[in-house]
Design an enzyme around this catalytic site. Structure first.
Site, PDB file in Angstrom:
ATOM      1  N   SER A 175      36.707  39.474  28.639  1.00  0.00           N
ATOM      2  CA  SER A 175      35.998  38.539  27.755  1.00  0.00           C
ATOM      3  C   SER A 175      34.704  39.158  27.263  1.00  0.00           C
ATOM      4  CB  SER A 175      35.680  37.249  28.520  1.00  0.00           C
ATOM      5  OG  SER A 175      34.763  36.433  27.817  1.00  0.00           O
ATOM      6  N   TYR A 188      32.753  32.845  36.126  1.00  0.00           N
ATOM      7  CA  TYR A 188      33.747  33.300  35.156  1.00  0.00           C
ATOM      8  C   TYR A 188      33.362  34.663  34.592  1.00  0.00           C
ATOM      9  CZ  TYR A 188      36.352  33.381  30.710  1.00  0.00           C
ATOM     10  OH  TYR A 188      37.147  33.741  29.650  1.00  0.00           O
TER      11      TYR A 188
END
Length: 283
Positions: A175, A188
């Site tokens: 990401s 995350y």
């Protein structure tokens, strides 16, 4: 600057359901296939919706047979399976939790049993939980996020390796948050940073076997994970901070996976592609 990009919306549980999103994400491939993955078998985690669905359809259009794993979003999975078959490819859907090593082994076994081989592994399933402060992240949340987002990548790769040979590839989903950080997604973002390191290290480890390992670092993308993670106001503005001033669509990300899985990327391993709306990062 617009106040919102999508209608305000919220889903009550992760990883979210695609059919409830408004507007529905764009997931169908935008161009004709060229047979780049003809005869190959791909196993995709989180393949029922979002980026995973778009990757499944794009790889199917390029000739691959598709096995995909999902948690329990059965209606989304049934729709994805039907669309894969519409592309002229065989499809297998497998429900279960990738946080379980036993399930990861089962998913690989079922894939090889159904198709006789495995050539491409796409580690994509993930979850995220918004927290404003580090002290709000419980041990339970931290462990759950790591089990789904990075432990599962280890489990799937470990189970797949005996079936992968020279010319096979592994593509991991990291990401943009791995590179620029996110103050409300600390756990995350940490898992996504770990995926970058995992990709680079596994690439070196498998180089002599002729198995390429690369990654894609999307963001922000319009997927079910967004309304399942954020409140209505933030969901409505998702993508506004990207240089392109919008969220990307899953079918704008999927070509990166097709490229990395195909022979077009035969001289690439240990690398990360960045379909992120123009954010410049140190790769």
């Amino acid at each position: 600057m617009p106040e919102q990009l999508q209608p305000p919306q919220k889903q009550s549980r992760q990883p979210g359901v695609e059919e409830e999103m408004r507007p529905e994400p764009d997931y169908r491939p935008r161009h004709p296939g060229a047979g780049k993955l003809k005869g190959r078998v791909a196993l995709i985690t989180g393949g029922d919706s979002g980026i995973g669905r778009a990757v499944a359809l794009a790889m199917a259009r390029e000739g691959a047979s598709i096995s995909f794993v999902y948690l329990d979003e059965h209606e989304d999975a049934e729709k994805t399976e039907a669309m894969i078959r519409e592309e002229g490819s065989d499809a297998l859907r497998i429900a279960g939790d990738v946080a379980s090593e036993d399930f990861c082994r089962l998913a690989v076994e079922e894939t090889v049993k159904a198709f006789g081989r495995l050539d491409i592994l796409v580690n994509n399933a993930a979850e995220q939980h918004l927290q404003s402060d580090l002290t709000d992240i419980s041990a339970e949340q931290l462990e759950r996020t790591f089990k789904t987002n990075i432990f599962a990548y280890f489990h799937m790769a470990k189970a797949a390796l005996p079936h992968l040979g020279e010319g096979s590839s592994i593509v991991n989903t990291t990401s943009v948050t791995a590179y620029k950080g996110n103050p409300t997604l600390l756990d995350y973002s940490s898992t996504k940073g770990a995926i970058v390191s995992f990709t680079r290290s596994l690439s070196v480890s498998l180089m002599e076997r002729g198995i390429r390992v690369n990654a894609v670092a999307p963001g922000p993308i319009w997927t079910p994970l967004i309304p399942a993670s954020f409140d209505e106001d933030k969901t409505a503005k998702h993508g506004l901070n990207a240089p392109m001033k919008r969220a990307g669509q899953p079918n704008e990300v999927a070509p990166s996976y097709v490229f990395l899985a195909s022979d077009d990327a035969s001289y690439m391993s240990g690398q990360v592609l960045h379909p992120n709306g123009g954010t410049i990062v140190d790769s």
